[in-house]
Design a protein around this motif. Structure first.
Motif, mmCIF file in Angstrom:
data_model
loop_
_atom_site.group_PDB
_atom_site.id
_atom_site.type_symbol
_atom_site.label_atom_id
_atom_site.label_comp_id
_atom_site.label_asym_id
_atom_site.label_seq_id
_atom_site.Cartn_x
_atom_site.Cartn_y
_atom_site.Cartn_z
ATOM 1 N N ASP A 290 -94.669 36.415 30.678
ATOM 2 C CA ASP A 290 -94.858 36.895 28.902
ATOM 3 C C ASP A 290 -95.635 36.880 28.545
ATOM 4 O O ASP A 290 -95.653 35.847 26.890
ATOM 5 C CB ASP A 290 -93.862 38.248 28.032
ATOM 6 C CG ASP A 290 -93.065 39.300 29.133
ATOM 7 O OD1 ASP A 290 -93.387 39.798 29.652
ATOM 8 O OD2 ASP A 290 -91.936 39.608 27.892
ATOM 9 N N HIS A 312 -96.639 39.500 36.473
ATOM 10 C CA HIS A 312 -98.227 39.665 35.480
ATOM 11 C C HIS A 312 -99.691 38.985 36.215
ATOM 12 O O HIS A 312 -100.089 38.313 35.191
ATOM 13 C CB HIS A 312 -97.950 39.189 34.053
ATOM 14 C CG HIS A 312 -97.470 39.867 32.851
ATOM 15 N ND1 HIS A 312 -96.629 40.388 32.375
ATOM 16 C CD2 HIS A 312 -97.265 41.955 33.316
ATOM 17 C CE1 HIS A 312 -95.798 41.075 31.853
ATOM 18 N NE2 HIS A 312 -96.545 42.314 32.072
ATOM 19 N N LEU A 315 -102.321 39.882 34.407
ATOM 20 C CA LEU A 315 -102.740 39.408 33.136
ATOM 21 C C LEU A 315 -103.475 38.440 32.662
ATOM 22 O O LEU A 315 -103.714 37.459 32.107
ATOM 23 C CB LEU A 315 -102.078 39.852 32.023
ATOM 24 C CG LEU A 315 -101.212 41.199 32.272
ATOM 25 C CD1 LEU A 315 -99.969 41.464 30.964
ATOM 26 C CD2 LEU A 315 -102.812 42.584 31.574
#
Length: 503
Positions: A290, A312, A315
């Motif tokens: 995160d 992720h 991202l």
């Protein structure tokens, strides 16, 4: 007539002799008593000897009889029965994946799954919200299923999405497929990159017949505060043992009805685990990530634990520069195929002659810094990334971090993996790391300049049993070389008295 004295004398003699011979047993009483006693003793001894001999014969006969009986009733020698078979080691076949995916992103994200999926060895299902077109590469992917209807469940979180309901039921729906010989169910997202060999190493430590809920929390302190530090984050992946999945499936629909206000799918799984009384078993190799930005600081200081997953990947920046995410992960597969146990494992050593500190994240990157830094500092991730709220706030992380540099001369020189190969003759891997050329601040220190190193060669023997032992960093040593612009490093198990120190 006068008595004749001679006649009288003879008469007395005759009478005496007559009395003597006429009574031959007329001995003294003491003599008689002795004779009688001796006779009795002789008779008693003779009788005792006779009885003893008879008793001995009887005992001998009894012993012979008992021995004969023992021979008759003695059990037959035991027949050797085969030893019970040892439990079969857990393999990838025993693990079933449930992958959460969306039809909208499927064409893009299936490229990530193809990188780590092994169709001939692994089992699992991709669970979609609706049907997608079949592709020419479907044989390289897990089979696809459509999640069941969740319209009967309440969802009241204003910031979330109802898809959390269907994703939370993936483990239960995968169980209902009735696959045989399953020990573990593993949950992940379509943008999760797994290292299957390391996942297997982690799960093999645990008894799959017990209730286990295995995963890790977020790198974001605020995320953990908002949701829970005791929750396994689904994007990083988590594992549920088969017996636990069975009881979860029986109660999950009732359970999630009690939590309509929760945000995500992993929160709902955690709530049901709490009702079952099963805590999270944390394994630091599951990575939710995160964060935003460059993962160099995190990956180059990976925990002393096998790398299990990266989430992720869409991202964050690609883990290698100047390539896209798929290409970067393809490059990472090279060292994974050579020595998966050692991927991203950090070793720290020193070049004494040049006063440099070297950090090797095997299979990924080597960093050289001017000056001498303690291992305690080097094992902390450098803040090359932002927190989940895109802020450069070190208090937002759930672990210790350090600044990338405190002085322009301390700026690290980074060498990324270029290629790697295995030499079967020496049983060694040789990996080459090339300097990533960027503009570094000027340094006026009168000491060796790491920019003159063009590449770093690292030699290491594969150790597939690395995690069967107590966790410990490998040691690295700077080796002498006459090659200009090249640094040679040996990485391996630390010696008996080897200490990571400058000497």
């Amino acid at each position: 007539m006068k008595n004749n004295p001679k006649v009288e004398e003879n008469f007395q003699w005759d009478q005496t002799m007559k009395n003597h011979f006429s009574s031959p047993w007329n001995f003294p009483k003491s003599v008689v008593s002795a004779i009688v006693l001796i006779s009795i003793l002789c008779i008693f001894y003779a009788l005792s000897l006779s009885n003893s001999s008879s008793l001995s014969n009887q005992q001998l006969n009894i012993i012979k009889t008992i021995h004969a009986i023992d021979q008759e009733i003695a059990p037959a020698p035991p027949v050797s029965s085969p030893k019970p078979a040892l439990p079969e080691n857990t393999t990838l076949h025993h693990i079933v994946f449930g992958i959460a995916a969306s039809a909208r992103l499927w064409d893009h994200r299936k490229q990530y799954i193809k990188l780590w999926w092994k169709p001939q060895q692994m089992r699992g299902v991709v669970w979609l919200d609706k049907a997608v077109k079949n592709g020419a590469d479907d044989h390289l992917l897990p089979p696809k299923e459509i999640s069941g209807d969740t319209s009967m469940f309440n969802y009241k979180n204003p910031k979330g999405h109802r898809s959390a309901l269907r994703i939370s039921r993936i483990v239960s729906e995968t169980l209902r497929l009735g696959l045989e010989d399953v020990r573990w169910f593993v949950m992940g997202d379509d943008d999760t990159f797994f290292v299957p060999e390391n996942l297997l190493r982690v799960l093999s430590k645990y008894d799959h017949n017990q209730f286990y809920y295995i995963g890790s929390s977020s790198e974001s302190h605020l995320q953990n505060i908002k949701f829970s530090y005791e929750m396994a984050y689904g994007g990083g992946g988590f594992a549920i043992s088969y017996p636990l999945a069975k009881v979860l499936e029986k109660m999950q629909d009732r359970c999630i009805q009690r939590y309509p206000g929760l945000y995500g799918s992993d929160e709902r799984i955690h709530a049901c685990m709490a009702e079952l009384g099963v805590p999270l078993t944390k394994e630091p190799g599951f990575h939710q990530y995160d964060v935003y930005g460059n993962l160099l600081g995190l990956l180059a200081a990976h925990p002393v634990a096998p790398l299990v997953s990266l989430h992720h990947v869409d991202l964050v920046e690609p883990i290698f520069p100047n390539v896209n995410t798929v290409q970067a992960l393809q490059r990472l597969k090279v060292p994974i195929n050579l020595d998966s146990a050692a991927v991203m494992q950090q070793s720290v050593c020193y070049d004494k002659s040049r006063s440099w500190t070297i950090s090797v994240a095997w299979g990924y990157a080597v960093q050289i810094q001017r000056g001498i830094f303690s291992v305690r500092e080097m094992e902390m991730p450098a803040r090359t990334f932002l927190n989940w709220y895109k802020r450069a706030d070190y208090t937002g992380f759930s672990f210790n971090t350090r600044p990338v540099t405190r002085h322009p001369c301390h700026n690290p020189f980074v060498f990324y993996l270029s290629k790697a190969l295995y030499n079967k003759n020496t049983n060694q891997t040789a990996s080459v790391y090339v300097q990533h050329r960027v503009q570094n601040p000027e340094c006026l220190w009168k000491m060796a300049d790491p920019s003159r190193i063009e590449r770093v060669e690292v030699y290491k023997k594969p150790d597939p049993n690395l995690w069967d032992k107590a966790p410990r960093r490998n040691c690295c040593r700077v080796m002498p070389t006459k090659k200009k612009g090249i640094m040679v490093i040996d990485v391996g198990l630390c010696g008996e008295d080897e200490v990571i120190e400058l000497r």
